[in-house]
Design a protein around this motif. Structure first.
Motif, PDB file in Angstrom:
ATOM      1  N   GLU A  65      40.021  24.477  44.125  1.00  0.00           N
ATOM      2  CA  GLU A  65      38.588  24.694  44.277  1.00  0.00           C
ATOM      3  C   GLU A  65      37.790  23.407  44.484  1.00  0.00           C
ATOM      4  O   GLU A  65      36.600  23.456  44.756  1.00  0.00           O
ATOM      5  N   THR A  66      38.457  22.281  44.347  1.00  0.00           N
ATOM      6  CA  THR A  66      37.729  21.008  44.495  1.00  0.00           C
ATOM      7  C   THR A  66      37.128  20.854  45.888  1.00  0.00           C
ATOM      8  O   THR A  66      36.103  20.184  46.058  1.00  0.00           O
ATOM      9  N   GLU A 111      36.483  33.469  42.208  1.00  0.00           N
ATOM     10  CA  GLU A 111      36.430  33.972  40.843  1.00  0.00           C
ATOM     11  C   GLU A 111      36.403  35.505  40.832  1.00  0.00           C
ATOM     12  O   GLU A 111      37.048  36.135  39.983  1.00  0.00           O
ATOM     13  N   LYS A 112      35.683  36.086  41.775  1.00  0.00           N
ATOM     14  CA  LYS A 112      35.646  37.544  41.883  1.00  0.00           C
ATOM     15  C   LYS A 112      37.036  38.096  42.186  1.00  0.00           C
ATOM     16  O   LYS A 112      37.443  39.119  41.635  1.00  0.00           O
ATOM     17  N   ARG A 157      48.838  40.193  41.510  1.00  0.00           N
ATOM     18  CA  ARG A 157      48.405  39.927  42.877  1.00  0.00           C
ATOM     19  C   ARG A 157      48.172  38.426  43.044  1.00  0.00           C
ATOM     20  O   ARG A 157      47.749  37.753  42.091  1.00  0.00           O
ATOM     21  N   PRO A 158      48.464  37.895  44.218  1.00  0.00           N
ATOM     22  CA  PRO A 158      48.192  36.466  44.448  1.00  0.00           C
ATOM     23  C   PRO A 158      46.688  36.202  44.399  1.00  0.00           C
ATOM     24  O   PRO A 158      45.887  36.950  44.959  1.00  0.00           O
ATOM     25  N   VAL A 159      46.305  35.157  43.704  1.00  0.00           N
ATOM     26  CA  VAL A 159      44.881  34.804  43.586  1.00  0.00           C
ATOM     27  C   VAL A 159      44.697  33.312  43.871  1.00  0.00           C
ATOM     28  O   VAL A 159      45.648  32.516  43.759  1.00  0.00           O
ATOM     29  N   PRO A 160      43.496  32.916  44.259  1.00  0.00           N
ATOM     30  CA  PRO A 160      43.219  31.492  44.517  1.00  0.00           C
ATOM     31  C   PRO A 160      43.457  30.643  43.276  1.00  0.00           C
ATOM     32  O   PRO A 160      43.086  31.027  42.157  1.00  0.00           O
ATOM     33  N   GLN A 202      32.184  29.751  47.918  1.00  0.00           N
ATOM     34  CA  GLN A 202      33.614  30.025  47.981  1.00  0.00           C
ATOM     35  C   GLN A 202      34.223  30.110  46.582  1.00  0.00           C
ATOM     36  O   GLN A 202      35.103  30.933  46.325  1.00  0.00           O
ATOM     37  N   LYS A 203      33.742  29.249  45.681  1.00  0.00           N
ATOM     38  CA  LYS A 203      34.225  29.289  44.296  1.00  0.00           C
ATOM     39  C   LYS A 203      33.866  30.613  43.626  1.00  0.00           C
ATOM     40  O   LYS A 203      34.662  31.203  42.886  1.00  0.00           O
TER      41      LYS A 203
END
Length: 286
Positions: free
Chosen positions: A211-212, A223-224, A203-206, A218-219
């Motif tokens: 994250e900068t 991560e979740k 699955r596409p993930v961040p 949001q970080k």
């Protein structure tokens, strides 16, 4: 006295006939799928329909409906005349029969044995129609295959939409020689026809590099998402890794009824079993 004796014999014969129709169904030979059947139609009583879902050798859902002789669904209006309760007792009995049908469904899902479903007083007609319709569905689901009837050749079967998850499916190819299954190929596909391989379940993930510009909240959320995606991928891959176990079991037992589901791959089991059944049906018909 003679008339009484004659009536008693008729009732006894009817009771014997109903009991004689009952039998134990072998869940080991249930083929996963959805089976729709109906009871015999009576010009006075009407009929019942059953939609039975089988997964992993268990009855997981039953939809049962009763209809009048002219095909109208028996619902909250059943027992009324022109939408009005003109006979309270008649309406009570009619609704009691509908409530009994729900009870029969609940019992069947609990005991998984049609012969163990108990009748409800005052709803014997519904009881008989329920058992007849569900029994027909189980007869369709229960398919035993004898390798002795299989012809030599290569036969293919594909799982259907009833065992599909978001459109995925599986294809099994069997090779039969001298009344024995000598080869089995089991391939699973996504809805768009792509084979389920090492990329299945991704699955596409961040991206961490992005994250900068994120806040701490949001970080944490990103991560979740990555953890959930990893868990999803791992489960998908574990299922694929268990596919060879189904092939090994079928080759060893020569009987799809003796192939056991593997934990973490029950969806694959349902598709494999259905596809095998379709392939063996071809082998027996050839």
């Amino acid at each position: 006295m003679k008339k009484y004796l004659s009536a008693s014999l008729v009732l006894l014969a009817a009771a014997f006939s109903v009991q004689g129709c009952e039998r134990e169904y072998d869940s080991k030979h249930f083929i996963p799928g959805v089976y729709e059947t109906e009871s015999s139609r009576d010009s006075t009583i009407g009929y019942g329909t059953a939609r039975v879902t089988i997964k992993n050798r268990r009855i997981t859902a039953i939809e049962y409906h009763s209809y009048t002789p002219d095909g109208k669904l028996k619902d909250a209006e059943y027992g009324k005349k022109d939408g009005v309760i003109t006979d309270q007792e008649r309406y009570r009995k009619a609704q009691h029969a509908l409530a009994a049908a729900e009870h029969y469904v609940k019992q069947m899902l609990e005991v998984q044995n049609l012969a163990m479903v108990d009748g409800v007083t005052g709803a014997s007609v519904t009881y008989d129609q329920f058992k007849e319709a569900v029994g027909k569905a189980l007869e369709q689901a229960e398919r035993k295959f004898d390798p002795a009837n299989a012809k030599d050749g290569t036969f293919s079967g594909r799982s259907g939409e009833n065992n599909s998850h978001h459109g995925d499916y599986s294809v099994v190819e069997l090779t039969v020689k001298n009344h024995k299954i000598t080869g089995v190929s089991f391939m699973a596909y996504t809805a768009d026809g792509k084979i389920k391989d090492e990329n299945y379940g991704r699955r596409p993930v961040p991206d961490k590099a992005s994250e900068t510009q994120m806040t701490e909240e949001q970080k944490s959320e990103a991560e979740k998402q990555r953890q959930k995606a990893q868990q999803h991928y791992q489960l998908a891959q574990d299922a694929i890794k268990n596919h060879p176990k189904y092939v090994e079991q079928l080759l060893a037992t020569q009987d799809p009824g003796k192939v056991d589901a593997v934990t973490g791959a029950t969806h694959s089991y349902d598709q494999f079993t259905e596809a095998v059944a379709k392939a063996l049906e071809q082998a027996e018909r050839r």
